[in-house]
Design a protein around this motif. Structure first.
Motif, PDB file in Angstrom:
ATOM      1  N   THR A   1       0.847  -1.189   0.000  1.00 17.73           N
ATOM      2  CA  THR A   1       0.000   0.000   0.000  1.00 17.73           C
ATOM      3  C   THR A   1       0.881   1.237   0.000  1.00 17.73           C
ATOM      4  OG1 THR A   1      -1.956   1.001   1.030  1.00 17.73           O
ATOM      5  CG2 THR A   1      -0.188   0.289   2.512  1.00 17.73           C
TER       6      THR A   1
ATOM      7  N   ASP B   1      -4.341   5.783   4.012  1.00 15.21           N
ATOM      8  CA  ASP B   1      -3.609   4.887   3.106  1.00 15.21           C
ATOM      9  C   ASP B   1      -4.495   4.476   1.940  1.00 15.21           C
ATOM     10  OD1 ASP B   1      -4.498   1.706   3.692  1.00 15.21           O
ATOM     11  OD2 ASP B   1      -4.948   3.110   5.308  1.00 15.21           O
ATOM     12  N   TYR B   2      -3.873   3.858   0.937  1.00 18.34           N
ATOM     13  CA  TYR B   2      -4.594   3.392  -0.241  1.00 18.34           C
ATOM     14  C   TYR B   2      -5.100   1.955  -0.080  1.00 18.34           C
ATOM     15  CZ  TYR B   2      -3.351   7.587  -2.821  1.00 18.34           C
ATOM     16  OH  TYR B   2      -3.246   8.892  -3.242  1.00 18.34           O
TER      17      TYR B   2
ATOM     18  N   ASN C   1     -13.512   3.210  -4.564  1.00 15.52           N
ATOM     19  CA  ASN C   1     -12.395   3.716  -5.361  1.00 15.52           C
ATOM     20  C   ASN C   1     -11.839   2.612  -6.242  1.00 15.52           C
ATOM     21  OD1 ASN C   1     -12.028   6.512  -4.372  1.00 15.52           O
ATOM     22  ND2 ASN C   1     -11.580   5.518  -2.427  1.00 15.52           N
TER      23      ASN C   1
ATOM     24  N   TYR D   1      -8.195   1.965  -8.245  1.00 17.40           N
ATOM     25  CA  TYR D   1      -6.827   2.467  -8.350  1.00 17.40           C
ATOM     26  C   TYR D   1      -5.978   1.548  -9.214  1.00 17.40           C
ATOM     27  CZ  TYR D   1      -7.880   5.296  -4.150  1.00 17.40           C
ATOM     28  OH  TYR D   1      -8.422   6.167  -3.238  1.00 17.40           O
TER      29      TYR D   1
ATOM     30  N   SER E   1      -6.681   6.977 -10.991  1.00 17.13           N
ATOM     31  CA  SER E   1      -7.690   6.963  -9.940  1.00 17.13           C
ATOM     32  C   SER E   1      -9.052   7.232 -10.559  1.00 17.13           C
ATOM     33  CB  SER E   1      -7.374   8.009  -8.880  1.00 17.13           C
ATOM     34  OG  SER E   1      -8.407   8.094  -7.923  1.00 17.13           O
TER      35      SER E   1
ATOM     36  N   ASN F   1     -11.197   4.883   4.040  1.00 18.78           N
ATOM     37  CA  ASN F   1     -10.425   4.917   5.282  1.00 18.78           C
ATOM     38  C   ASN F   1     -11.336   5.033   6.498  1.00 18.78           C
ATOM     39  OD1 ASN F   1      -7.869   6.790   3.603  1.00 18.78           O
ATOM     40  ND2 ASN F   1      -7.780   4.651   4.175  1.00 18.78           N
TER      41      ASN F   1
END
Length: 414
Positions: free
Chosen positions: A171, A178-179, A200, A202, A221, A290
Motif C-alpha cells: 500500500t 492509506d490506499y 475507489n 486504483y 484513480s 479509510n
C-alpha cells in the motif's frame, strides 16, 4: 376431428416456441477477473469470487489479504445487479454466464461517475497470465512522491511493498490515510498494482530502475484521475505526525455541537451521556474507505472500552444535502459494522468547508477520517488526522498500541 387437430397444432406451436426461447444464463461461480476502463483507456483489473450458499449468491472482492463481501447480488432476465455494501455504488451488467459487460456506477451528489465494466469467469490472474522473473528486491519501505500531470502539486507518501515470486502486495501511506489493500505483479522490472473496493478504483504502474529506484510511475484513480509518481527505497521514510496536522484555534480548548441523529433526535456533546467520560468524536463519511477501516476498528474498541468510561460520537458528512439520502447511506454503514454508538448527520462534504462552518473552533481540518480525543473534563487533548488501516501492517499495529495507551492514560486521570 378438425377442431381437435387445430387444438393439437396450437399446442405443438406453443411447445416449439417455448423450446426455442433462450433461457436466462446462469452466472458462473468461482473466480472472475474484472476490469474497469479509464478515460485514457487504461484498464484497472481486480478479481472477485462468486459464491453460492444454499441458493443465495454473494461476491467476495479480492484485494491482497482483503475479501470484501458483497451480499446484494440480484438477477433479472439477462442482467445482473451488484449493489456495493458501502459508498453508494453499484455494478449493472449483461450476464452471459461466463462473461459480464456493463458499468460500474458511483452515485455522487450532482451526477454519477461511470466506468465501463467487463468480467470473465475462470481467470484467476490479475495483470499477467505468467510473470517473467525479476531479480530485483522490491520488498520494503519506499519514499514516494506523487505529482500532478501539470507538475504544480505534489504529495509525499510512503510505499510499503511485499514481493514473492513476482506476486506483489502492499500500500501507500499518506498523511491523510492509506490506499488500503493493493495487489499486483512485478515482471521484467515493471510494477503493477491495483485495487477496487466499491468506492475507489486504483491502478499503479512503474518501472523498477534498480533495487532502490522506481521511475516513470503512473497512478490512475477512477475514470479520469492521473498522476505521476517516483520512489526511492528508504528504510527511514516517515510522514508528518498525524497528531500535528489539525488543532483548535487559539483561545479554544473545547468543542461543542448539536446535530440530528439517525432517528431525527438532536444530540449534543453536552448531553448527560458524555459527561465525565473520555469521548472520541469521529469525523467520517459513508463514501470514505479509510473511514470504513477506522469504523471497523472503533466498533470492537468501543465494545471493550465503553464499560470503562469511553463514549464515541460519529459525525457524518455526506455527499448530498438530502437528509433522507444521507441517512440511508449512513444506516448502511452502521448496519454493516454493527455500530453501537451514535452517528449524526452533520453536513455536506464540499472540500472540508462544511466542517469549518459546522465546527468553527477547528483549525486546518485536513481530511476524513479525523478523530478528536476529549478527556473527562471536556478538554480536547489530541486530534488525529487520517487513518492507516490493516492494509499497512505494522503501522496499523503501532497506531492501535499507541492510541489505546493514550485512552488508558486519560481514563486513569481524575
Amino acid at each position: 376431428m378438425k377442431f381437435f387437430l387445430n387444438i393439437v397444432t396450437v399446442f405443438l406451436i406453443l411447445a416449439v416456441a417455448s423450446s426455442c426461447k433462450p433461457s436466462n444464463p446462469e452466472m458462473n461461480g468461482g473466480i472472475w477477473r474484472a476490469t474497469l476502463k479509464t478515460s485514457s483507456a487504461a484498464e484497472i483489473p481486480f478479481n472477485f469470487e462468486l459464491v453460492d450458499s444454499s441458493g443465495t449468491k454473494y461476491m467476495k472482492i479480492i484485494n491482497g489479504e482483503e475479501r470484501l463481501r458483497v451480499d446484494e447480488v440480484s438477477f433479472s432476465s439477462d442482467s445482473v445487479f451488484i449493489k456495493m455494501p458501502l459508498f453508494d455504488s453499484e455494478i449493472r451488467a449483461k450476464n452471459q454466464g461466463n462473461i459480464l459487460s456493463g458499468q460500474w456506477i458511483l452515485h455522487l451528489a450532482d451526477k454519477d461517475a461511470v466506468m465501463k465494466f467487463d468480467a470473465k469467469s475462470g481467470d484467476d490472474w490479475r495483470f499477467l497470465k505468467a510473470n517473467n522473473n525479476s531479480n530485483a528486491n522490491i520488498s520494503g519501505r519506499w519514499s514516494t512522491t506523487f505529482t500532478s500531470m501539470d507538475s504544480v502539486n505534489s504529495t509525499i507518501a510512503v510505499g510499503e511493498f511485499r514481493e514473492e515470486n513476482g506476486q506483489l502486495s502492499g500500500t501507500f501511506l499518506t498523511s491523510t490515510g492509506d490506499y488500503r489493500f493493493l495487489e499486483g505483479t512485478l515482471s521484467d522490472n515493471k510494477l503493477y498494482l491495483s485495487s477496487f473496493d466499491g468506492g475507489n478504483a486504483y491502478l499503479f504502474t512503474a518501472n523498477l530502475s534498480n533495487d532502490s529506484t522506481i521511475v516513470d510511475g503512473k497512478f490512475y484513480s477512477g475514470f479520469s484521475g492521473i498522476k505521476n509518481w517516483i520512489a526511492r527505497k528508504d528504510v527511514n521514510a516517515i510522514l508528518p505526525d498525524a497528531y500535528s496536522l489539525t488543532a483548535l484555534k487559539k483561545g479554544y480548548n473545547k468543542i461543542e455541537f448539536t446535530f440530528p441523529a439517525l432517528d431525527g433526535n438532536e444530540v449534543s456533546l453536552s448531553d448527560e451521556t458524555y459527561k465525565n467520560k473520555v469521548v472520541l468524536v469521529q469525523f467520517l463519511g459513508s463514501w470514505c474507505p479509510n473511514c470504513m477501516d477506522e469504523t471497523a476498528y472503533l466498533v470492537p474498541f468501543y465494545n471493550r472500552y465503553n464499560k470503562k468510561g469511553v463514549e464515541i460520537i460519529g459525525l457524518a458528512y455526506e455527499r448530498t444535502k438530502d437528509f433522507e439520502r444521507s441517512k440511508k447511506n449512513v444506516v448502511r454503514l452502521r448496519d454493516r459494522f454493527n455500530v453501537p454508538y451514535k452517528m449524526l448527520i452533520t453536513g455536506f462534504t464540499n472540500k472540508n468547508a462544511e466542517v469549518a462552518s459546522s465546527l468553527p473552533m477547528l483549525n486546518n481540518f485536513e481530511a476524513f477520517p479525523t478523530l478528536i480525543i476529549i478527556d473527562k473534563k471536556g478538554v480536547v487533548r489530541k486530534i488525529h488526522t487520517g487513518f492507516n488501516g490493516p492494509g499497512t501492517g505494522k503501522y496499523y499495529t503501532e497506531f492501535v498500541r499507541e492510541f489505546e495507551k493514550t485512552i488508558d492514560d486519560l481514563l486513569a486521570e481524575n
